[in-house]
Design a protein around this motif. Structure first.
Motif, mmCIF file in Angstrom:
data_model
loop_
_atom_site.group_PDB
_atom_site.id
_atom_site.type_symbol
_atom_site.label_atom_id
_atom_site.label_comp_id
_atom_site.label_asym_id
_atom_site.label_seq_id
_atom_site.Cartn_x
_atom_site.Cartn_y
_atom_site.Cartn_z
ATOM 1 N N UNK A 112 0.828 -1.201 0.000
ATOM 2 C CA UNK A 112 0.000 0.000 0.000
ATOM 3 C C UNK A 112 0.864 1.254 0.000
ATOM 4 N N UNK A 113 2.035 1.168 0.643
ATOM 5 C CA UNK A 113 2.962 2.294 0.748
ATOM 6 C C UNK A 113 4.243 1.748 1.355
ATOM 7 N N UNK A 114 5.294 2.525 1.346
ATOM 8 C CA UNK A 114 6.539 2.173 2.024
ATOM 9 C C UNK A 114 6.907 3.325 2.956
ATOM 10 N N UNK A 115 6.931 3.083 4.252
ATOM 11 C CA UNK A 115 7.322 4.159 5.174
ATOM 12 C C UNK A 115 8.740 4.654 4.888
ATOM 13 N N UNK A 116 8.933 5.961 4.973
ATOM 14 C CA UNK A 116 10.250 6.550 4.710
ATOM 15 C C UNK A 116 11.268 6.058 5.728
ATOM 16 N N UNK A 117 10.874 6.037 6.995
ATOM 17 C CA UNK A 117 11.757 5.501 8.032
ATOM 18 C C UNK A 117 11.391 4.042 8.255
ATOM 19 N N UNK A 118 12.310 3.166 7.892
ATOM 20 C CA UNK A 118 12.008 1.734 7.917
ATOM 21 C C UNK A 118 13.167 0.983 8.558
ATOM 22 N N UNK A 119 12.802 0.107 9.499
ATOM 23 C CA UNK A 119 13.777 -0.750 10.146
ATOM 24 C C UNK A 119 13.688 -2.195 9.660
ATOM 25 N N UNK A 120 12.530 -2.593 9.123
ATOM 26 C CA UNK A 120 12.343 -3.973 8.669
ATOM 27 C C UNK A 120 13.250 -4.268 7.482
ATOM 28 N N UNK A 121 14.102 -5.276 7.570
ATOM 29 C CA UNK A 121 14.966 -5.597 6.433
ATOM 30 C C UNK A 121 14.173 -6.269 5.322
ATOM 31 N N UNK A 122 14.522 -5.943 4.091
ATOM 32 C CA UNK A 122 13.902 -6.592 2.942
ATOM 33 C C UNK A 122 14.382 -8.040 2.875
ATOM 34 N N UNK A 123 13.447 -9.017 2.818
ATOM 35 C CA UNK A 123 13.862 -10.420 2.791
ATOM 36 C C UNK A 123 14.741 -10.781 1.599
ATOM 37 N N UNK A 124 14.677 -9.973 0.526
ATOM 38 C CA UNK A 124 15.519 -10.238 -0.636
ATOM 39 C C UNK A 124 16.964 -9.845 -0.437
ATOM 40 N N UNK A 159 8.945 -1.428 -5.397
ATOM 41 C CA UNK A 159 8.145 -1.659 -4.195
ATOM 42 C C UNK A 159 7.390 -0.404 -3.782
ATOM 43 N N UNK A 160 7.946 0.744 -4.086
ATOM 44 C CA UNK A 160 7.352 2.011 -3.678
ATOM 45 C C UNK A 160 6.187 2.426 -4.582
#
Length: 272
Positions: free
Chosen positions: A37-49, A57-58
């Motif tokens: 739906x969106x990608x938060x600008x501040x992100x801590x979750x690592x991309x599984x890839x 993705x954005x």
């Protein structure tokens, strides 16, 4: 074995209608679209890839709108989500969206579901990442009630509504197939309880795939269909999956402009 593609449709690549036409013209069986739906600008979750999160993705289109566009210009292509982040979606609205897509397509909709990985994204929807799998379960079960009952109701920990009328109903009987994504320790529990098929990502926890499929089918007591997502377009990968008992392969289609996409699909066609 059947062949389709899994991809991200964005505002910077081929549109869903020309993509759907091109796939059907080349003999592909299905189109599965990812969503965020969106990608938060501040992100801590690592991309599984691994590494940096790719730009596409954005910029994803809503999958149900895009799949409806593809469905209206095709007659055989199955149109599905790979995967829909239903822990971020209202189940009553989701039931209507998928049933409407199934109606528009004449019974070709498929709902691929998963819990997602981007914790910041799901928190923005009011979803607690720690309980998302329990939420996923209830929302799938509630959607199936809405699809199949004239007066549907559901009473759970997260989803709770008294009897309602919810239309349209899907064309497919009893409903569009629900494919459960993932390959974690509890994935098979979800497939057995409320899934109609399993859709793992190629190379992510799918090492002993033949043994995994055999275990799943033994636990379920039925011939659970398996669709493998994001498969590299290589003959050795296809042979490996066919030997393991996979029924459908989804090639990983890069998000590119129309001319580039058509050339890529032509290369894929040689592997069908």
């Amino acid at each position: 074995m059947e062949f389709g593609v899994s991809t991200f449709v964005t505002d910077e690549g081929i549109g869903p209608a020309p993509l759907g036409r091109a796939l059907e013209e080349r003999g592909f069986a299905s189109l599965f679209l990812a969503e965020h739906t969106h990608i938060p600008v501040k992100r801590e979750s690592p991309w599984p890839g691994g590494g940096e999160l790719p730009r596409f993705y954005y910029r994803t289109l809503d999958p149900f709108v895009a799949l409806a566009a593809a469905a209206t210009v095709t007659g055989r292509l199955r149109v599905g989500t790979g995967i829909a982040l239903i822990v971020q979606r209202d189940p009553i609205m989701l039931a209507k969206q998928v049933a409407s897509l199934d109606r528009i397509s004449g019974g070709r909709a498929v709902l691929g579901v998963g819990g997602g990985w981007n914790r910041e994204e799901m928190r923005n929807h009011g979803t607690d990442p720690r309980t998302r799998m329990r939420l996923l379960r209830e929302r799938v079960l509630a959607v199936k009630e809405l699809w199949t009952k004239d007066e549907a109701e559901f009473h759970g920990e997260f989803v709770d509504f008294d009897p309602v009328f919810s239309y349209p109903k899907p064309v497919q009987d009893p409903h569009p197939p629900v494919l459960v994504g993932g390959s974690g320790a509890t994935t098979f529990d979800r497939v057995v309880e409320f899934g109609d098929g399993w859709m793992p990502i190629y190379g992510r926890g799918t090492g002993p795939l033949a043994a995994q499929i055999a275990e799943l089918r033994e636990r379920a007591g039925r011939e659970v269909p398996v669709t493998v997502f994001a498969v590299p377009p290589k003959s050795e990968a296809i042979a490996e999956l066919e030997d393991a008992g996979v029924g459908e392969v989804l090639f990983n289609l890069p998000t590119e402009p129309e001319d580039d996409t058509l050339r890529t699909l032509d290369r894929f066609t040689g592997l069908l």
